[in-house]
Design a protein around this motif. Structure first.
Motif, mmCIF file in Angstrom:
data_model
loop_
_atom_site.group_PDB
_atom_site.id
_atom_site.type_symbol
_atom_site.label_atom_id
_atom_site.label_comp_id
_atom_site.label_asym_id
_atom_site.label_seq_id
_atom_site.Cartn_x
_atom_site.Cartn_y
_atom_site.Cartn_z
ATOM 1 N N ALA A 347 1.011 -1.261 -0.035
ATOM 2 C CA ALA A 347 -0.012 0.052 -0.087
ATOM 3 C C ALA A 347 0.862 1.368 0.219
ATOM 4 N N ILE A 348 2.011 1.275 0.906
ATOM 5 C CA ILE A 348 2.870 2.621 0.640
ATOM 6 C C ILE A 348 3.722 2.630 -0.290
ATOM 7 N N LYS A 349 4.105 1.398 -1.207
ATOM 8 C CA LYS A 349 4.727 1.511 -2.586
ATOM 9 C C LYS A 349 3.878 2.093 -3.487
ATOM 10 N N LYS A 350 2.671 1.662 -3.361
ATOM 11 C CA LYS A 350 1.711 2.360 -4.409
ATOM 12 C C LYS A 350 1.471 3.966 -4.202
ATOM 13 N N THR A 351 1.452 4.084 -2.837
ATOM 14 C CA THR A 351 1.206 5.546 -2.652
ATOM 15 C C THR A 351 2.315 6.522 -2.936
ATOM 16 N N ILE A 352 3.315 5.961 -2.819
ATOM 17 C CA ILE A 352 4.651 6.789 -3.249
ATOM 18 C C ILE A 352 4.831 6.868 -4.578
ATOM 19 N N THR A 353 4.386 5.779 -5.485
ATOM 20 C CA THR A 353 4.039 6.070 -7.082
ATOM 21 C C THR A 353 3.126 7.078 -7.311
ATOM 22 N N ILE A 354 2.050 7.033 -6.655
ATOM 23 C CA ILE A 354 0.934 8.027 -6.964
ATOM 24 C C ILE A 354 1.679 9.466 -6.636
ATOM 25 N N LEU A 355 2.147 9.624 -5.471
ATOM 26 C CA LEU A 355 2.473 10.903 -5.049
ATOM 27 C C LEU A 355 3.380 11.340 -6.195
ATOM 28 N N LYS A 356 4.255 10.525 -6.650
ATOM 29 C CA LYS A 356 5.378 10.920 -7.448
ATOM 30 C C LYS A 356 4.733 11.199 -8.822
ATOM 31 N N ASN A 357 3.746 10.837 -9.234
ATOM 32 C CA ASN A 357 3.219 10.948 -10.540
ATOM 33 C C ASN A 357 2.861 12.404 -10.881
ATOM 34 N N PRO A 358 3.658 12.823 -11.781
ATOM 35 C CA PRO A 358 3.547 14.346 -12.367
ATOM 36 C C PRO A 358 2.091 14.554 -12.701
ATOM 37 N N ARG A 359 1.297 13.899 -13.159
ATOM 38 C CA ARG A 359 -0.205 14.441 -13.479
ATOM 39 C C ARG A 359 -1.307 14.045 -12.243
ATOM 40 N N GLU A 360 -0.882 13.361 -11.146
ATOM 41 C CA GLU A 360 -1.489 13.109 -10.000
ATOM 42 C C GLU A 360 -1.145 14.221 -9.098
ATOM 43 N N TYR A 361 -0.158 13.949 -8.240
ATOM 44 C CA TYR A 361 0.002 14.770 -7.047
ATOM 45 C C TYR A 361 1.230 15.397 -7.072
ATOM 46 N N GLY A 362 2.127 15.051 -8.219
ATOM 47 C CA GLY A 362 3.129 16.101 -8.495
ATOM 48 C C GLY A 362 4.452 16.194 -7.693
ATOM 49 N N MET A 396 -15.013 7.854 -5.079
ATOM 50 C CA MET A 396 -14.061 7.756 -4.193
ATOM 51 C C MET A 396 -12.505 8.388 -4.240
ATOM 52 N N GLN A 397 -12.113 8.104 -5.458
ATOM 53 C CA GLN A 397 -10.857 8.745 -5.643
ATOM 54 C C GLN A 397 -10.671 10.391 -5.804
ATOM 55 N N ALA A 398 -11.718 10.765 -6.307
ATOM 56 C CA ALA A 398 -12.109 12.203 -6.339
ATOM 57 C C ALA A 398 -11.942 12.765 -5.019
ATOM 58 N N LYS A 399 -12.732 12.111 -4.156
ATOM 59 C CA LYS A 399 -13.059 12.621 -2.760
ATOM 60 C C LYS A 399 -11.544 12.566 -2.028
ATOM 61 N N ILE A 400 -10.899 11.452 -2.333
ATOM 62 C CA ILE A 400 -9.160 11.248 -1.797
ATOM 63 C C ILE A 400 -8.456 12.509 -2.037
ATOM 64 N N ARG A 401 -8.745 12.880 -3.260
ATOM 65 C CA ARG A 401 -7.895 13.689 -3.724
ATOM 66 C C ARG A 401 -8.274 15.315 -3.072
ATOM 67 N N LYS A 402 -9.531 15.354 -2.830
ATOM 68 C CA LYS A 402 -9.946 16.792 -2.160
ATOM 69 C C LYS A 402 -9.335 16.815 -0.803
ATOM 70 N N TRP A 403 -9.518 15.339 -0.173
ATOM 71 C CA TRP A 403 -9.142 15.378 1.058
ATOM 72 C C TRP A 403 -7.656 15.417 1.330
ATOM 73 N N TYR A 404 -7.020 15.145 0.253
ATOM 74 C CA TYR A 404 -5.540 15.257 0.658
ATOM 75 C C TYR A 404 -5.041 16.577 0.368
ATOM 76 N N TRP A 405 -5.547 17.415 -0.705
ATOM 77 C CA TRP A 405 -5.148 18.889 -1.003
ATOM 78 C C TRP A 405 -5.662 19.503 0.328
ATOM 79 N N ALA A 406 -6.800 19.421 0.748
ATOM 80 C CA ALA A 406 -7.395 20.004 1.873
ATOM 81 C C ALA A 406 -6.568 19.987 3.150
ATOM 82 N N SER A 407 -6.196 18.805 3.392
ATOM 83 C CA SER A 407 -5.231 18.350 4.383
ATOM 84 C C SER A 407 -3.893 19.210 4.466
ATOM 85 N N ILE A 408 -3.290 19.233 3.117
ATOM 86 C CA ILE A 408 -2.013 19.797 2.910
ATOM 87 C C ILE A 408 -2.327 21.572 3.189
#
Length: 744
Positions: A347-362, A396-408
Motif C-alpha cells: 500500500a505504501i509503495k503504491k502511495t509513493i508511486t501515486i505521489l510521484k506521478n506528475p499528473r496526479e500529485y506532482g 471515491m478517488q476524487a474525494k481522496i484527492r480533495k481530502w489530500y489537498w485540503a489536509s495539505i
C-alpha cells in the motif's frame, strides 16, 4: 550524591492546587512554551487515559536562585505568585496542564485568540478517547457554551477549566449536570420510552463521570525528582543540559521488534527487505508508517498504544453497544502478521508511486512532499478503496484527492498525526457512503483557500510551498529552453527574478514560491543564469512564436499580465511586488479550478469530444422527459426507486449550498433529471416499466448498455485527467456517432 535527588510523586489534585498558588516558575534559560494546541490536547487525553506522562525535574527554590535564573511564572498564570520550585524539565507539560485546566483567557502562543478545551462526557464513558477531547479557538458558539452551564449540560460538554476548582468545584458541576438530566427525565412524556431510557443513561453517566474525576484527582500520580535547594547552580545547569541533549528514546518499532522475536517474527529483517523500495521520503519513519497502515486498516487507530495490538495473539478490550466489554484478537498468528505487513508495504509503495506521478500529485522527488506524515492515512484509505467492492470508485478517488489537498493547505498533518490519521480514515469512509457526510477539513479548505498568504508566510520547505510546487508540475510546467516537459528527477527550483537583484534591500519575498518555478538545471544555470526576466523572456519572445511562449509560461501559472510586468525595464522593487501579487492571484485561481473544482486542461481534440458528450447528455435528458411528461408525477412513476433516493440526496445537498432554493425549484421531471449520473439514464430507459417506450428507438438493450459504457469510459477519462487510450477514444467516438444517429 545524597542531596542530588529524591524520587517523589504528587497526585493530580495537589498538582492543580500548587499550580493555582503559583508554586512553579520557569528559569530564563528554558525555551518558551512551544507546544501546539493539539499537543496540549494529547497530554490531557493521556492523563484521562491513565497514561504515564513522564517525570518532572524540579529544583527546590530559594529567593537567591529565583533572581539568579531570572525566573518567571508559567505562561498564562494569573494571581499572586508563591514560588516553591524551579522547573528544569517538564515546563511544556506543566504549562499545558495549566492552560487546559485554568483557561487563563490569554491568547495561545502564536495565535490571535485564546483556546478553550472541552471533553464530551458520553464519548469519554464510551472510551472513544480520540473523539472525546477537543478544543475551540474561542468561536461564538463555544464562548456562549462556556458562559452557559445549561448549554454545557445539554450538549454533555465538560469545560476542562472546571478542573481548577478541584474535587468540590467539579463535584458541583457534575451535580448540576445530573440534576439537569434528572429534571428532563421527570418531565418527559411517560409514553416516550426511548427518551426516558436515554435520559436515564445520562443520569447514570453523571455518577460514572463523578467517579472518574474523583479518581483522577486522588489517584492519578505525576512523578518528579526534586533537587535540593543547596546544590550549586552550575551543577543544576549541567544536569539540565545533559537531560536535554543526550536522552535517547526507544521508539515503538524497537519495542515491537523485541516483543515479536520470540514469536519468530524478525521485524528488523522484514524492514530491511522493504527498505530499499520505501526510500522515497523520511526513511527512518517509514518503518513506523508500515505498522501504522496495518493498524489503521485493522482498527482505525495508529498511535503507539494501538500498535501493540498488532502483536499476534494480543487481546484488545472493546466496549460493545450495550456497554458490556469483550476481548478480541486482531492478529491471530504469525503468518497473519506477515501477510498484513506485506499488504501494508504494498500500500505504501503504491502511495509513493501515486505521489510521484506528475499528473496526479506532482511530488516528483522527496524534497517536494508536503507532509510525509500523511502517508499512513493516504496509503490506508487507498488500500481500502482498492480492496472494496464499491462501484463508485471514481467518486471515491476524487474525494481522496480533495481530502489530500485540503489536509495539505490547512496544515492538518503538522502534528498529532496519529489521531488525525484515524479520524480522517473514518471520515472518508463515511463520505464515500453519504455525500452529506463531508469532512470538516474539506469545508475548511473550501472556505479558506483564498486567504492563503503566499507572499509573507509559507517559506521554502513548508508544506504549502511544496504543494504549490507540486501544482506547477501537475499543470505541466514546460522548460523555458527546450519547451518540453523536463526530466523530473533533476529539476531546479528556479528564482524567476534573481535572488541577488535586491540583495542590499533585504527583500524576503524574493525567496517565496511566488518567485520560484521548476526548470531543468541546464536552462536554470547556463541559459538563464543570473539574468533578469526582461532579458531572458525577451529572447524567448524574439526567437519563438509569441502565443506558444505565453502558453509555456501559463503552464507555470504566469499570466500574460504577469509577463508584461516581468518585461518592464528598469525592473524595480515595486515591479517585483506587482508581479508577486499577480502570480498569487493566478495560483489561487488554479487551486480553485484544478484542486477543488478539478477542471482540467485537455487537448483541443479532446475538448471537442467532451463538448459532444455533453451535448448527448443534454439530448438524453430531453429525450427521456419528452417520452413521458414534464411533471413530478411522471418522474415518480417512471424513475426507479434507487435512483430517486440518490437524486433526493443530491438535491438536498444543493439546497444546503443555495438556501434560496426550495422544493418548488425541483418540481418538474426536467429539473430532477439534471441530477442524474450518466449511467442512470441507461437505468431509467432499460427498466422493465420504461423499456417499451425506448425499444423502438434503441432496438437492443445490450447494445444500449455497451454504448453507454463506451461513452462513460471516454467521458470519465477526459474529465478525470486520465490518459485516453486509442481503443477508449475509438469506442467513445463510435458511441457518440451511434447516439447522434438515434437522437438526431
Amino acid at each position: 550524591m545524597k542531596n542530588v535527588e529524591k524520587a517523589e510523586k504528587v497526585h493530580l489534585g495537589s498538582l492543580i492546587d500548587q499550580l493555582k498558588k503559583g508554586h512553579y516558575i520557569i528559569p530564563d534559560f528554558q525555551r518558551d512554551f512551544e507546544w501546539e494546541p493539539w499537543d496540549v490536547l494529547s497530554l490531557v487525553r493521556s492523563i484521562f487515559m491513565d497514561y504515564y506522562i513522564g517525570t518532572l525535574l524540579l529544583w527546590k527554590g530559594s529567593k537567591e536562585n529565583y533572581e539568579i535564573l531570572s525566573c518567571e511564572p508559567i505562561y498564562g498564570f494569573e494571581g499572586s505568585n508563591d514560588p516553591q520550585h524551579i522547573i528544569l524539565d517538564g515546563q511544556q507539560r506543566l504549562t499545558a496542564i495549566y492552560y487546559a485546566f485554568f483557561n487563563p483567557g490569554k491568547p495561545f502562543p502564536r495565535r490571535k485568540n485564546p483556546i478553550v478545551y472541552f471533553l464530551n462526557i458520553n464519548k469519554l464513558l464510551n472510551e472513544e478517547y480520540e473523539e472525546a477531547f477537543f478544543y475551540d479557538t474561542s468561536s461564538k458558539k463555544y464562548t456562549n457554551i462556556l458562559q452557559n452551564k445549561e448549554e454545557q449540560y445539554k450538549h454533555h460538554l465538560f469545560p476542562l477549566s472546571e478542573m481548577k476548582e478541584g474535587t468540590w468545584g467539579t463535584g458541583d458541576w457534575i451535580k448540576g449536570y445530573r440534576d439537569y438530566w434528572t429534571n428532563q427525565l421527570e418531565n418527559v412524556d411517560a409514553e416516550n420510552e426511548l427518551k426516558r431510557d436515554q435520559y436515564a443513561v445520562y443520569v447514570k453517566n453523571a455518577r460514572e463521570f463523578k467517579d472518574i474525576i474523583e479518581e483522577l484527582f486522588n489517584q492519578y500520580f505525576i512523578s518528579y525528582i526534586e533537587l535540593d535547594r543547596d546544590i550549586d547552580i552550575a551543577k543544576v545547569c549541567d544536569i539540565f543540559t545533559q537531560i536535554n541533549s543526550k536522552g535517547v528514546k526507544l521508539d515503538i518499532f524497537d519495542l515491537l521488534n523485541a516483543i515479536l522475536r520470540p514469536k519468530e517474527i524478525y521485524l528488523k529483517q522484514m524492514w530491511k527487505q522493504a527498505e530499499e523500495e520505501l526510500q522515497f521520503t523520511k526513511p527512518k519513519k517509514m518503518k513506523i508508517y508500515i505498522l501504522q497502515v496495518m493498524s489503521i486498516l485493522e482498527q482505525y487507530y495508529c498511535s503507539a498504544k494501538y500498535l501493540y495490538y498488532m502483536v499476534p495473539g494480543a487481546t484488545k478490550t472493546i466496549k460493545k453497544p450495550d456497554r458490556t466489554k469483550d476481548e478480541i484478537v486482531l492478529i491471530p498468528d504469525e503468518e497473519t502478521f506477515k501477510q498484513k505487513w506485506s499488504r501494508s508495504v504494498d500500500a505504501i509503495k503504491k502511495t509513493i508511486t501515486i505521489l510521484k506521478n506528475p499528473r496526479e500529485y506532482g511530488a516528483i522527488n522527496p524534497y517536494f512532499v508536503p507532509y510525509p506524515s500523511i502517508i499512513p492515512a493516504f496509503a490506508a484509505i487507498k488500500a481500502f478503496v482498492e480492496e472494496s467492492d464499491g462501484k463508485n470508485k471514481l467518486d471515491m478517488q476524487a474525494k481522496i484527492r480533495k481530502w489530500y489537498w485540503a489536509s495539505i493547505f490547512t496544515n492538518r498533518y503538522s502534528s498529532s498525526v496519529e489521531s488525525i490519521s484515524a479520524k480522517d480514515f473514518q471520515d472518508l469512509k463515511k463520505w464515500f457512503n453519504n455525500e452529506d457526510d463531508k469532512p470538516e477539513v474539506i469545508k475548511e479548505f473550501f472556505s479558506t483557500y483564498k486567504n492563503i498568504d503566499l507572499l509573507n508566510d509559507n517559506p521554502k520547505g513548508s508544506a504549502i510551498y511544496n504543494a504549490i510546487f507540486n501544482l506547477f508540475i501537475i499543470n505541466g510546467a514546460r522548460d523555458w529552453s527546450t519547451f518540453e516537459l523536463p526530466e523530473y528527477e533533476s529539476l531546479d527550483d528556479h528564482h524567476i527574478v534573481p535572488a541577488s537583484v535586491f540583495k542590499d534591500e533585504n527583500v524576503p519575498t524574493i525567496n517565496r514560491i511566488l518567485n520560484r518555478t521548476p526548470l531543468s538545471p541546464t536552462t536554470n544555470r547556463h541559459i538563464i543564469n543570473n539574468r533578469m526576466p526582461n532579458e531572458y523572456l525577451k529572447e524567448m519572445f524574439d526567437n519563438n512564436d509569441n502565443e506558444k511562449v505565453y502558453d509555456v509560461l501559463a503552464s507555470h501559472l504566469i499570466s500574460k499580465k504577469a509577463v508584461s510586468i516581468l518585461l518592464r525595464k528598469p525592473f524595480t522593487k515595486s515591479d517585483l511586488d506587482d508581479f508577486l501579487r499577480e502570480r498569487q492571484n493566478t495560483i489561487i485561481n488554479a487551486i480553485e479550478n484544478q484542486l477543488i473544482k478539478e477542471k482540467i486542461n485537455v487537448p483541443i481534440s479532446l475538448k471537442e469530444l467532451d463538448n459532444e458528450i455533453e451535448s448527448i447528455e443534454n439530448s438524453l435528458r430531453s429525450f427521456i422527459v419528452n417520452s413521458f411528461e414534464d411533471s413530478h408525477k411522471a418522474y415518480q412513476k417512471n424513475t426507479p426507486g434507487h435512483i430517486q433516493e440518490k437524486v433526493e440526496k443530491r438535491i438536498e445537498s444543493e439546497k444546503r449550498k443555495n438556501p434560496h432554493l426550495s422544493d418548488n425549484d425541483f418540481n418538474l421531471f426536467s429539473k430532477r433529471i439534471m441530477y442524474f449520473d450518466l449511467f442512470e439514464y441507461y437505468d431509467i430507459m432499460a427498466s422493465k416499466l420504461n423499456w417499451p417506450h425506448f425499444e423502438p428507438y434503441f432496438k437492443n438493450k445490450n447494445q444500449l448498455q455497451t454504448r453507454f459504457k463506451q461513452l462513460s469510459t471516454l467521458r470519465n477519462a477526459i474529465r478525470h485527467s486520465r490518459e485516453v487510450s486509442p481503443i477508449e477514444r475509438h469506442d467513445g467516438e463510435a458511441a457518440i456517432a451511434w447516439f447522434k444517429g438515434i437522437l438526431k
